[in-house]
Design a protein around this motif. Structure first.
Motif, PDB file in Angstrom:
ATOM      1  N   ALA A  17      18.645 -81.724 -86.201  1.00 34.16           N
ATOM      2  CA  ALA A  17      19.290 -81.302 -85.390  1.00 34.16           C
ATOM      3  C   ALA A  17      19.950 -81.761 -84.038  1.00 34.16           C
ATOM      4  O   ALA A  17      20.931 -81.348 -83.562  1.00 34.16           O
ATOM      5  N   SER A  46      14.432 -80.303 -90.054  1.00 38.08           N
ATOM      6  CA  SER A  46      15.906 -79.668 -89.567  1.00 38.08           C
ATOM      7  C   SER A  46      15.654 -78.947 -90.660  1.00 38.08           C
ATOM      8  O   SER A  46      16.488 -78.104 -91.190  1.00 38.08           O
ATOM      9  N   ILE A  53      18.210 -70.503 -85.546  1.00 39.53           N
ATOM     10  CA  ILE A  53      18.625 -70.932 -84.207  1.00 39.53           C
ATOM     11  C   ILE A  53      18.520 -69.707 -83.382  1.00 39.53           C
ATOM     12  O   ILE A  53      19.029 -68.568 -83.738  1.00 39.53           O
ATOM     13  N   GLY A 211      18.768 -75.241 -93.398  1.00 37.58           N
ATOM     14  CA  GLY A 211      19.438 -75.789 -92.609  1.00 37.58           C
ATOM     15  C   GLY A 211      19.934 -77.186 -93.077  1.00 37.58           C
ATOM     16  O   GLY A 211      20.720 -77.779 -92.290  1.00 37.58           O
ATOM     17  N   GLY A 519      13.348 -81.624 -78.955  1.00 35.71           N
ATOM     18  CA  GLY A 519      12.976 -81.360 -80.450  1.00 35.71           C
ATOM     19  C   GLY A 519      11.463 -81.445 -80.070  1.00 35.71           C
ATOM     20  O   GLY A 519      10.875 -81.026 -78.836  1.00 35.71           O
ATOM     21  N   ILE A 537      14.250 -74.760 -83.512  1.00 42.39           N
ATOM     22  CA  ILE A 537      15.803 -75.688 -84.075  1.00 42.39           C
ATOM     23  C   ILE A 537      16.775 -74.772 -82.277  1.00 42.39           C
ATOM     24  O   ILE A 537      17.675 -76.039 -81.497  1.00 42.39           O
TER      25      ILE A 537
END
Length: 555
Positions: A17, A46, A53, A211, A519, A537
């Protein structure tokens, strides 16, 4: 000086992501983007996750009537992070997170809904009882065409019966059997099995949630910008000249290539939880890579490459902890995200003693297991629990003999707690005493030892039909069962040190020009803490957005 084989503006390493968000934003800013993935599938960790999120003060939360602000979110993160708090990065996150989500909703296929999912520590200053977590909206996988086969599948732990897609709005009511759960279950089963054409070809669902839904939407948005994912392209090293990272050496199916990056290299290749050497060196309380619930491509390549050009690291002993169950033959462990909260079970250590609040967030529970030495633990449940609720790979309302052979290999069953103790190798006296004490207090809805059921998050996955405490019932009905539980994780959250723009910094805190990390390749903005569902995320996409804007001159 050796020449480059190719020149781009921005080279992005990874395909989760954070990587795809950065690629989309960079392309929108007229950059020529190359995005490389060392495996044959896109989506990274992800894609295997729930896709939720954590975004404070979003426009979607406001529309739902939530009262929130970046300042409250900053206070909450700071309180959780403690000595690890980094004010510059926290400020960058809370200010840009709602902007990132608005940008993606307006300009891409990404669609989210704010949900009433409580923060994991809502009792702290700035904590909220809901609406900061956002659930990705489902999408028809047929829109991906041939790319559906390239999309890394959802983790079995995140699916109904390990194979059927469901949404976050469906999961909690079904797990806790709230009113209407039968109708939800019927709908999910019909949705899966009525897709006859797909069932004849594959067990995989084309109704994408979690995801998979997020990454499918990001991939479609990437396609709109004509940015390709280059598969089987592995980062070997970074090319640094005159104090600036100018590109990378990449192993491709056609051989080694040197790719120049005029504006930036953005590392978004995940953490190091599946690398044996790095895990043994840094995660000493949880040294076995097989205990991780993360996908096996996360071996720290990007982190090591950045270290080789002077990149500093922070909190390399930290991870997104979670108790996990390793089923023989599966390529990763199954995290126990919610099952521990349900009434009628408990967890004991290798000596048969209870040692944690089982209903705490998976991060806190996994952390407690690590702190206990990372040794073998066991989750104990009775026949009533087994019939009503799931526990890792153990499904409710299904006899033990109908479970897969691999699950039966690790399951222990006995007619009494004493006999179960013998099967799992702990003292019968100690286990019997632990269960008796637990039962005595659970019958009253109390847990004086670990306060199970006292915090808002504990109760989110409790059974509301059980009172006075939805997280507590005594273990009374034989037979009794046990499954081995490990101090696992869903990824590392220590990594490269970065500034508020996502730039990797050296040991002196000075940015390394041309190099960014986002990330799980970067140390988490929330320190060692886990504020709420989507705290991996949400910041990953936010710093992907920030880094791409900064690298392309949009900031």
């Amino acid at each position: 000086m050796e020449a480059f084989d190719e020149e781009v503006d921005v080279l992005i390493v990874g395909s989760g992501a954070a990587a795809l968000t950065a690629a989309i934003v960079a392309a929108d800013n007229r950059a020529k983007v190359a995005l490389i993935e060392k495996g044959d599938q896109f989506g990274g960790t992800s894609a295997t996750s729930g896709g939720v999120i954590w975004i404070p003060a979003s426009h979607l939360a406001k529309a739902a009537g939530a009262d929130d602000s970046p300042e409250e979110a900053a206070s909450y993160i700071t309180a959780l992070a403690g000595d690890d708090a980094e004010p510059e990065r926290i400020s960058a996150f809370v200010e840009n997170a709602p902007r990132m989500l608005a940008y993606m909703q307006e300009r891409t296929e990404v669609r989210y809904a704010s949900i009433p999912y409580t923060d994991y520590h809502a009792e702290l200053p700035g904590g909220k009882m809901g609406w900061r977590s956002h659930d990705p909206q489902p999408i028809d996988g047929r829109r991906l065409g041939a790319d559906l086969a390239r999309l890394r599948p959802t983790h079995p732990a995140g699916m109904l019966f390990g194979r059927i897609s469901w949404t976050a709005a469906e999961a909690a009511p079904m797990i806790t059997r709230m009113p209407g759960w039968q109708k939800m279950l019927s709908r999910a089963l019909w949705r899966h099995y009525s897709d006859v054409g797909q069932r004849l070809r594959s067990t995989r669902s084309r109704f994408l949630t979690s995801g998979n839904a997020l990454l499918a939407r990001l991939k479609l948005s990437l396609d709109d910008r004509q940015v390709e994912i280059r598969y089987r392209h592995a980062l070997i090293s970074l090319i640094e000249r005159n104090g600036r990272v100018q590109g990378a050496v990449v192993q491709t199916p056609a051989g080694t290539r040197r790719i120049a990056a005029r504006q930036a290299v953005i590392l978004a290749a995940g953490g190091f939880e599946r690398d044996t050497d790095m895990r043994r060196r840094y995660l000493t309380g949880s040294a076995n890579p097989e205990w991780s619930g993360s996908q096996n491509g996360n071996t720290g390549d990007a982190i090591r490459a950045a270290q080789a050009v002077g990149g500093a690291t922070r909190r390399m002993d930290s991870a997104w902890w979670a108790p996990t169950i390793k089923v023989p033959g599966e390529d990763r462990a199954r995290p126990l995200f919610f099952e521990r909260s349900l009434p009628g079970s408990l967890i004991v250590d290798a000596k048969g003693r209870r040692f944690l609040n089982e209903a705490a967030s998976y991060h806190k529970a996994g952390e407690a297991m690590r702190d206990a030495g990372g040794g073998q633990a066991w989750v104990i449940l009775d026949a009533r629990f087994k019939w009503r609720y799931p526990m890792g790979p153990l499904m409710p309302m299904i006899p033990s003999w109908m479970h897969p052979k691999a699950v039966r290999r690790i399951l222990r069953k006995a007619s009494s707690i004493r006999k179960l103790a013998v099967q799992i190798g702990v003292s019968p006296d100690v286990l019997e005493k632990s269960v008796a004490r637990f039962n005595h207090h659970a019958s009253r809805g109390e847990d004086p030892d670990f306060s199970r059921g006292q915090q808002p998050y504990d109760r989110y996955y409790g059974d509301p039909k059980v009172s006075p405490n939805p997280n507590l019932l005594p273990l009374e009905k034989a037979p009794f069962y046990a499954l081995p539980v490990n101090a696992g994780d869903i990824g590392t959250n220590g990594g490269l040190a970065t500034d508020g723009n996502g730039r990797v910094v050296d040991d002196m805190g000075s940015p390394i020009e041309g190099l960014y990390a986002v990330g799980n390749s970067a140390a988490s903005v929330t320190g060692r803490s886990y504020p709420g569902a989507g705290s991996t995320i949400g910041p990953a996409m936010t710093f992907g957005y920030i880094a791409a804007r900064h690298a392309t001159g949009a900031n």
